[in-house]
Design a protein around this motif. Structure first.
Motif, PDB file in Angstrom:
ATOM      1  N   THR A   1      -4.851   3.893  -8.505  1.00 48.34           N
ATOM      2  CA  THR A   1      -4.904   4.864  -7.412  1.00 48.34           C
ATOM      3  C   THR A   1      -4.635   4.162  -6.085  1.00 48.34           C
ATOM      4  O   THR A   1      -5.025   3.010  -5.880  1.00 48.34           O
ATOM      5  CB  THR A   1      -6.275   5.553  -7.361  1.00 48.34           C
ATOM      6  OG1 THR A   1      -7.297   4.566  -7.200  1.00 48.34           O
ATOM      7  CG2 THR A   1      -6.526   6.326  -8.649  1.00 48.34           C
ATOM      8  N   LEU A   2      -3.961   4.871  -5.181  1.00 51.64           N
ATOM      9  CA  LEU A   2      -3.613   4.314  -3.868  1.00 51.64           C
ATOM     10  C   LEU A   2      -4.205   5.174  -2.766  1.00 51.64           C
ATOM     11  O   LEU A   2      -4.084   6.402  -2.790  1.00 51.64           O
ATOM     12  CB  LEU A   2      -2.096   4.244  -3.692  1.00 51.64           C
ATOM     13  CG  LEU A   2      -1.314   3.355  -4.664  1.00 51.64           C
ATOM     14  CD1 LEU A   2       0.181   3.491  -4.414  1.00 51.64           C
ATOM     15  CD2 LEU A   2      -1.748   1.900  -4.543  1.00 51.64           C
ATOM     16  N   PRO A   3      -4.854   4.548  -1.782  1.00 53.29           N
ATOM     17  CA  PRO A   3      -5.354   5.324  -0.637  1.00 53.29           C
ATOM     18  C   PRO A   3      -4.188   5.783   0.237  1.00 53.29           C
ATOM     19  O   PRO A   3      -3.026   5.532  -0.078  1.00 53.29           O
ATOM     20  CB  PRO A   3      -6.242   4.309   0.092  1.00 53.29           C
ATOM     21  CG  PRO A   3      -5.622   2.984  -0.224  1.00 53.29           C
ATOM     22  CD  PRO A   3      -5.102   3.104  -1.633  1.00 53.29           C
ATOM     23  N   ASP A   4      -4.505   6.440   1.340  1.00 48.44           N
ATOM     24  CA  ASP A   4      -3.478   6.870   2.293  1.00 48.44           C
ATOM     25  C   ASP A   4      -2.970   5.636   3.045  1.00 48.44           C
ATOM     26  O   ASP A   4      -3.472   5.286   4.112  1.00 48.44           O
ATOM     27  CB  ASP A   4      -4.069   7.901   3.261  1.00 48.44           C
ATOM     28  CG  ASP A   4      -3.036   8.442   4.253  1.00 48.44           C
ATOM     29  OD1 ASP A   4      -1.893   7.932   4.264  1.00 48.44           O
ATOM     30  OD2 ASP A   4      -3.380   9.342   5.028  1.00 48.44           O
ATOM     31  N   LEU A   5      -1.989   4.962   2.449  1.00 47.55           N
ATOM     32  CA  LEU A   5      -1.521   3.675   2.984  1.00 47.55           C
ATOM     33  C   LEU A   5      -0.969   3.800   4.395  1.00 47.55           C
ATOM     34  O   LEU A   5      -1.294   3.002   5.283  1.00 47.55           O
ATOM     35  CB  LEU A   5      -0.456   3.099   2.052  1.00 47.55           C
ATOM     36  CG  LEU A   5      -0.911   2.819   0.604  1.00 47.55           C
ATOM     37  CD1 LEU A   5       0.281   2.406  -0.245  1.00 47.55           C
ATOM     38  CD2 LEU A   5      -1.979   1.729   0.581  1.00 47.55           C
ATOM     39  N   ASP A   6      -0.122   4.797   4.623  1.00 48.76           N
ATOM     40  CA  ASP A   6       0.468   4.959   5.954  1.00 48.76           C
ATOM     41  C   ASP A   6      -0.586   5.363   6.982  1.00 48.76           C
ATOM     42  O   ASP A   6      -0.542   4.927   8.135  1.00 48.76           O
ATOM     43  CB  ASP A   6       1.588   6.003   5.915  1.00 48.76           C
ATOM     44  CG  ASP A   6       2.796   5.512   5.120  1.00 48.76           C
ATOM     45  OD1 ASP A   6       2.997   4.286   5.045  1.00 48.76           O
ATOM     46  OD2 ASP A   6       3.538   6.357   4.580  1.00 48.76           O
ATOM     47  N   GLY A   7      -1.554   6.196   6.554  1.00 50.69           N
ATOM     48  CA  GLY A   7      -2.621   6.604   7.471  1.00 50.69           C
ATOM     49  C   GLY A   7      -3.490   5.432   7.884  1.00 50.69           C
ATOM     50  O   GLY A   7      -3.866   5.292   9.053  1.00 50.69           O
ATOM     51  N   ILE A   8      -3.815   4.552   6.920  1.00 49.95           N
ATOM     52  CA  ILE A   8      -4.617   3.368   7.227  1.00 49.95           C
ATOM     53  C   ILE A   8      -3.852   2.462   8.188  1.00 49.95           C
ATOM     54  O   ILE A   8      -4.409   1.957   9.174  1.00 49.95           O
ATOM     55  CB  ILE A   8      -4.970   2.614   5.933  1.00 49.95           C
ATOM     56  CG1 ILE A   8      -5.923   3.455   5.069  1.00 49.95           C
ATOM     57  CG2 ILE A   8      -5.594   1.256   6.248  1.00 49.95           C
ATOM     58  CD1 ILE A   8      -6.154   2.896   3.687  1.00 49.95           C
TER      59      ILE A   8
ATOM     60  N   GLU B   1     -16.135  11.802   6.761  1.00 52.14           N
ATOM     61  CA  GLU B   1     -14.896  12.546   6.964  1.00 52.14           C
ATOM     62  C   GLU B   1     -13.675  11.638   6.818  1.00 52.14           C
ATOM     63  O   GLU B   1     -12.683  11.988   6.160  1.00 52.14           O
ATOM     64  CB  GLU B   1     -14.911  13.181   8.357  1.00 52.14           C
ATOM     65  CG  GLU B   1     -13.628  13.931   8.702  1.00 52.14           C
ATOM     66  CD  GLU B   1     -13.582  14.371  10.165  1.00 52.14           C
ATOM     67  OE1 GLU B   1     -12.534  14.917  10.560  1.00 52.14           O
ATOM     68  OE2 GLU B   1     -14.570  14.151  10.889  1.00 52.14           O
ATOM     69  N   SER B   2     -13.742  10.441   7.408  1.00 52.22           N
ATOM     70  CA  SER B   2     -12.609   9.506   7.338  1.00 52.22           C
ATOM     71  C   SER B   2     -12.401   9.001   5.920  1.00 52.22           C
ATOM     72  O   SER B   2     -11.263   8.867   5.460  1.00 52.22           O
ATOM     73  CB  SER B   2     -12.846   8.330   8.287  1.00 52.22           C
ATOM     74  OG  SER B   2     -12.930   8.770   9.623  1.00 52.22           O
ATOM     75  N   VAL B   3     -13.495   8.693   5.222  1.00 52.18           N
ATOM     76  CA  VAL B   3     -13.391   8.222   3.845  1.00 52.18           C
ATOM     77  C   VAL B   3     -12.758   9.294   2.969  1.00 52.18           C
ATOM     78  O   VAL B   3     -11.876   9.012   2.147  1.00 52.18           O
ATOM     79  CB  VAL B   3     -14.783   7.809   3.310  1.00 52.18           C
ATOM     80  CG1 VAL B   3     -14.732   7.577   1.801  1.00 52.18           C
ATOM     81  CG2 VAL B   3     -15.272   6.552   4.011  1.00 52.18           C
ATOM     82  N   GLU B   4     -13.179  10.546   3.156  1.00 55.15           N
ATOM     83  CA  GLU B   4     -12.621  11.636   2.346  1.00 55.15           C
ATOM     84  C   GLU B   4     -11.148  11.859   2.657  1.00 55.15           C
ATOM     85  O   GLU B   4     -10.380  12.260   1.787  1.00 55.15           O
ATOM     86  CB  GLU B   4     -13.414  12.922   2.600  1.00 55.15           C
ATOM     87  CG  GLU B   4     -14.822  12.878   2.005  1.00 55.15           C
ATOM     88  CD  GLU B   4     -15.619  14.126   2.335  1.00 55.15           C
ATOM     89  OE1 GLU B   4     -15.115  14.965   3.128  1.00 55.15           O
ATOM     90  OE2 GLU B   4     -16.748  14.264   1.821  1.00 55.15           O
ATOM     91  N   ARG B   5     -10.720  11.574   3.904  1.00 53.76           N
ATOM     92  CA  ARG B   5      -9.331  11.793   4.283  1.00 53.76           C
ATOM     93  C   ARG B   5      -8.424  10.629   3.884  1.00 53.76           C
ATOM     94  O   ARG B   5      -7.305  10.838   3.413  1.00 53.76           O
ATOM     95  CB  ARG B   5      -9.243  12.018   5.802  1.00 53.76           C
ATOM     96  CG  ARG B   5      -7.842  12.422   6.287  1.00 53.76           C
ATOM     97  CD  ARG B   5      -7.802  12.698   7.774  1.00 53.76           C
ATOM     98  NE  ARG B   5      -7.813  11.487   8.569  1.00 53.76           N
ATOM     99  CZ  ARG B   5      -8.873  11.022   9.238  1.00 53.76           C
ATOM    100  NH1 ARG B   5     -10.020  11.679   9.202  1.00 53.76           N
ATOM    101  NH2 ARG B   5      -8.801   9.903   9.947  1.00 53.76           N
TER     102      ARG B   5
END
Length: 719
Positions: free
Chosen positions: A524-531, A632-636
Motif C-alpha cells: 500500500t502507498l500513502p498519498d505520496l504527492d500530498g506528503i 484528519e491528516s492521517v486519514e487524508r
C-alpha cells in the motif's frame, strides 16, 4: 476511502514507441546459461553503440533499445562483427518491435518487459528537474544509487526499480561494496559457507563510479580501472546485516526523498514527465469493505502482565556466567520488577521446571566461531524457556530497553499457553464461535517452484472456549482424510504461488471450508504527492513581511489578543518569553528551523498552546512549520498505512493489510504494508472476515499488531 498500491495499469502508445525507438532481441549462446553477469549487454550502452537501454529479466533472451533515427541493418552488422559477438549464430541478434500483447513468432517486447525497458531508458537521460535522481542501467537492471543514504567509506546503497510480471512496481535495496572490502573480509572469514559465498560474489559484475553524479558504470576486463580494487564496486551484502531504507520518513523533505516512499514518489513523477508520450501509468486503487481500528491494547498497561503471570515466578538462568551476562541478569531482574512488581524473580544457572525461564546465552555465530556447544534448547512443550542472546539484548548504550523486556515476557507467556493447551493472552470466547477453527502451516518441504513437495504439516485446532490441540501430520499419498486434504491444498498453493508474486503463509478451516493466506508483493502507498507537497510547504522560507524577529513578534501579539482571556493569563509567561526572544532578533531574518526551535523552547513541543500558535500561523498567514499528524491528516494522507483494512473482491477472494495505529503514528515508518490475499478453495465459503479480530493484538510484534492471525505465532513456536 480509496487505498492506492504499487500495482500499475500501463496504457502504452505502441505507435509512438515504435516510431521513436528500435529494438533488438539477443539470444544467449552459452547452453544452460542466462544473461546475468554477461558483459555483452553493458558493452552495447557504450563503445559506439550508445543504446538507450538494455533489459534482462530471465530466460535466454535480452533486449536492447535504441533511439531513432538509426539504421537497424547497419547496426546489426556492427554488432555481429564486434569481437564480443563474433561467435554468435546467425539469427541470435535480430530486430523486433514493441507490441501490445505477446508475440512469440516475432519475438516482440511487450507487457511488463516493455515497461521495464522504457523505465531503464531513464538512465540514458540527465534530467535538469531531478538533478539528484540519476539512474544506472546495470546489466539489464535499473538502479538508483544517489539519495538512498547509508554511504560508507567502503560501500554504497542502491535501490533497484523492478516491474514484476504482475505489473507491481517493486523497489528493493541492495548494498554495493568495494572489492577491497570484500577481499579484507575474505582474508579473515572463518565460516566456510560464507567463504564460498564471497568467492562466488567476487565473480559478479564489477562497477565504478562514473562522473560526479554517483552513477555506476560496468567495468570490463580490458578497462584501466579493472585492477584497482579500491575503486570497484560489487553487489554484496554485509555479513548477517540487511541493507535497509525506511519505507516512509516525513520528518523532513530530504528524509522523505531518501525513504523508499520518496523514491516511489519522485520516480513516478519523473516517469510522468519524461515517458508520457509512450506510456500512461495509473496506480490501481482499492476500496475497503471493512476498516477495523485498533482497540486499546492492554499489554503495556501497568499491572496487566503481572495479572497474566498469575503468580508464576520469573527465573533468570545465566548459561554464560561472565561479567557481561551477570550485568544483563542484574538489569533483567531490575526491569522485571518494574514491569511485574508482584511476580517473584529468581536467579541461577539451571532452569526451573515450575517457572518461566529466561535463559541468557550467546547467539549462534558465537558458538560456531568458538566451537562450543550451543546452549539453545527448542521448546518441547514442557519447560517454558525464553532465550536471550547476550549479543542482541543490549542496545547501543549497553542497557535494556523496556519494550524489549516486555516483549520477552510476552514470548514466555505464549510458551506457557502452549504448555497448558489454552489461549490466555486473548479472550477467544469473546468471538462467540460455536465451532472449532483449524489453522495450518507447511512443515518440512523439499524441491523448488512447481516441484516443491510438502512432507508434513502442523495444525492447531482451537475450540470455542480457547482450549487447543496441536498436531504434526505427515503427508501420505493415497489417504483422503481431512488433514491430508489440507496438506494437498498446501501442496497446490506452494506449487503455484511463485508464479503470482506471492508466498503461501498458511490456511484456516471451519466446517469443511478452507481459506488460504498469501503474502503478496503488492504494498500500500500513502498519498505520496500530498506528503511531498506539505513537506515542501514546511521547508519553504518564511514569506516576505513575516520573516524578521520583530515581524514574527507582531504576529505573536495578534495571536495573543485572539485567545481567551483566561487562557491568556495562564500562558502569558511563556508567550512573553517567546516575544522577547523574537524582539531580540529585531530586523534579523529568522529561518523556519529557528522559529520551530524557539516555539519548542518557550511554548513547548506539545500541548494546546504551541498547537494553537502553529495552527494560527498556518490558517491566518499560510506559514506551515510541521507535518501534521492530526487524525484528519492521517486519514487524508496515510490511510494506506493505518489500521486493519479488509477488501472483499468476490465470493471466493479477499485481501487485507495490517498497518500502524493511526493515533500517534511515528514520523518514520520502517516497513511497507503488504497486501495479503485470501482465497477460498473450490467449494468453500470465504471465512477470513470472521477472524480479523485475531490480528488486533500487541503480543506478537513489539508495539505493533500481527499481520496474520496470532494463532500462527503459536504454530511457529511449537516446532
Amino acid at each position: 476511502m480509496q487505498i492506492t498500491t504499487n500495482k500499475m495499469l500501463a496504457e502504452f502508445d505502441i505507435g509512438a514507441i515504435n516510431r521513436d525507438f528500435a529494438f533488438l532481441r539477443i539470444r544467449r549462446q552459452d547452453k544452460g546459461k542466462n544473461w546475468y553477469g554477461a558483459q555483452l549487454l553493458d558493452r552495447l550502452l557504450r563503445e559506439g553503440f550508445n543504446a538507450a537501454a538494455v533489459l534482462y529479466r530471465y530466460s535466454a533472451y535480452a533486449y536492447v533499445m535504441f533511439k531513432k533515427p538509426v539504421d537497424t541493418y547497419a547496426l546489426l552488422e556492427r554488432i555481429r562483427s564486434h569481437s564480443a559477438f563474433r561467435e554468435f549464430e546467425d539469427g541470435a541478434v535480430e530486430p523486433c518491435a514493441a507490441r501490445a500483447s505477446k508475440d512469440e513468432e516475432n519475438g516482440a517486447v511487450c507487457g511488463a518487459w516493455l515497461l521495464q525497458i522504457l523505465f531503464n531508458s531513464l538512465a540514458s537521460s540527465r534530467s535538469e528537474k531531478y538533478p539528484e535522481l540519476h539512474f544506472s542501467n546495470l546489466t539489464g537492471s535499473l538502479v538508483l544509487i544517489e539519495n538512498t543514504g547509508r554511504r560508507t567509506a567502503d560501500s554504497l546503497q542502491g535501490a533497484e526499480i523492478i516491474v514484476t510480471n504482475g505489473f507491481l512496481l517493486h523497489i528493493p535495496v541492495h548494498r554495493y561494496r568495494k572489492r577491497a572490502s570484500i577481499l579484507r573480509e575474505l582474508k579473515h572469514v572463518t565460516d566456510e559457507k560464507r567463504r564460498k559465498t564471497l568467492d562466488n560474489i567476487l565473480e559478479r559484475p564489477q562497477y565504478a563510479v562514473h562522473g560526479g553524479r554517483g552513477v555506476l558504470r560496468r567495468v570490463f576486463d580490458d578497462d584501466t580501472e579493472s585492477k584497482d580494487n579500491a575503486k570497484l564496486y560489487i553487489r554484496c551484502g554485509e555479513y548477517r546485516k540487511r541493507a535497509s531504507v525506511p519505507f516512509l520518513d516525513f520528518s523532513g523533505r530530504e528524509r522523505f526523498a531518501a525513504s523508499r516512499a520518496g523514491i516511489y514518489q519522485r520516480f513516478l513523477e519523473r516517469v510522468r514527465d519524461e515517458l508520457a508520450a509512450y506510456v500512461k501509468i495509473t496506480l490501481v486503487p482499492k476500496e475497503p469493505s471493512e476498516v477495523r481500528a485498533f482497540s486499546g491494547w492492554k499489554m503495556n498497561k501497568p499491572g496487566y502482565l503481572d495479572e497474566l503471570a498469575e503468580g508464576d515466578a520469573f527465573h533468570i538462568a545465566d548459561r554464560i556466567g561472565n561479567a557481561a551476562s551477570g550485568k544483563l541478569a542484574a538489569g533483567l531482574k531490575k526491569t522485571f520488577s518494574r514491569v511485574c512488581a508482584h511476580t517473584p524473580v529468581t536467579e541461577g544457572k539451571e532452569d526451573r521446571p515450575d517457572a518461566l525461564n529466561f535463559r541468557i546465552v550467546h547467539n549462534a555465530p558465537w558458538y560456531e566461531e568458538h566451537g562450543e556447544h550451543d546452549e539453545y534448547l527448542p521448546f518441547e512443550g514442557v519447560a517454558v524457556r525464553q532465550h536471550l542472546t547476550l549479543e542482541e539484548m543490549l542496545d547501543e548504550k549497553e542497557s535494556l530497553s523496556l519494550p524489549a523486556v516486555r516483549t520477552i515476557i510476552k514470548e514466555a507467556l505464549i510458551k506457557r499457553d502452549l504448555q497448558r493447551g489454552r489461549i490466555t493472552l486473548f479472550d477467544w470466547t469473546a468471538l462467540r464461535f460455536p465451532d472449532e477453527w483449524i489453522f495450518g502451516i507447511a512443515g518440512e518441504t523439499r524441491g523448488m517452484g512447481k516441484k516443491r513437495e510438502v512432507l508434513d504439516a502442523r495444525f492447531m485446532i482451537v475450540k470455542p472456549d480457547g482450549a487447543f490441540e496441536m498436531k504434526r501430520v505427515p503427508a501420505r499419498i493415497g489417504l483422503e482424510d481431512e488433514y491430508q486434504r489440507y496438506i494437498l491444498t498446501m501442496q497446490e498453493a506452494l506449487a503455484t504461488d511463485w508464479t503470482k508474486d506471492r508466498v503461501f503463509e498458511g490456511l484456516v478451516a471451519r466446517n469443511g471450508s478452507v481459506n488460504c493466506i498469501y503474502r503478496s508483493e503488492e504494498i500500500t502507498l500513502p498519498d505520496l504527492d500530498g506528503i511531498a507537497r506539505i513537506l515542501d510547504e514546511a521547508g519553504d522560507e518564511l514569506p516576505e513581511g513575516k520573516k524578521t524577529g520583530s515581524e514574527l513578534a507582531a504576529l505573536l501579539v495578534k495571536f495573543q489578543k485572539g485567545i481567551a482571556l483566561s487562557a491568556e493569563g495562564k500562558h502569558s509567561g511563556r508567550i512573553e518569553s517567546l516575544k522577547r526572544t523574537l524582539l531580540d532578533r529585531d530586523t534579523e531574518t529568522i529561518t523556519k528551523k529557528e522559529l520551530r526551535r524557539n516555539i519548542n523552547e518557550h511554548l513547548g513541543k506539545t500541548g494546546m498552546l504551541p498547537q494553537a500558535f502553529r495552527r494560527y500561523l498556518l490558517d491566518e498567514h499560510g506559514i506551515r512549520l510541521v507535518f501534521p499528524r492530526s487524525r484528519e491528516s492521517v486519514e487524508r494522507l496515510l490511510p494506506a498505512l493505518c489500521e486493519i483494512k479488509y477488501f472483499e473482491e468476490g465470493k471466493n477472494r479477499a485481501c487485507y493489510f495490517v498497518g500502524e495505529k493511526g493515533q500517534g503514528i511515528k514520523r518514520t515508518v520502517k516497513s511497507a504494508c503488504h497486501i495479503r490475499e485470501v482465497e477460498a478453495v473450490e467449494g468453500s465459503d470465504l471465512l477470513f472476515r470472521d477472524i480479523l479480530p485475531t490480528m488486533d493484538v500487541d503480543f506478537v510484534r513489539t508495539g505493533q499488531s500481527t499481520v496474520v492471525p496470532f494463532v500462527f505465532k503459536y504454530l511457529r513456536e511449537r516446532k
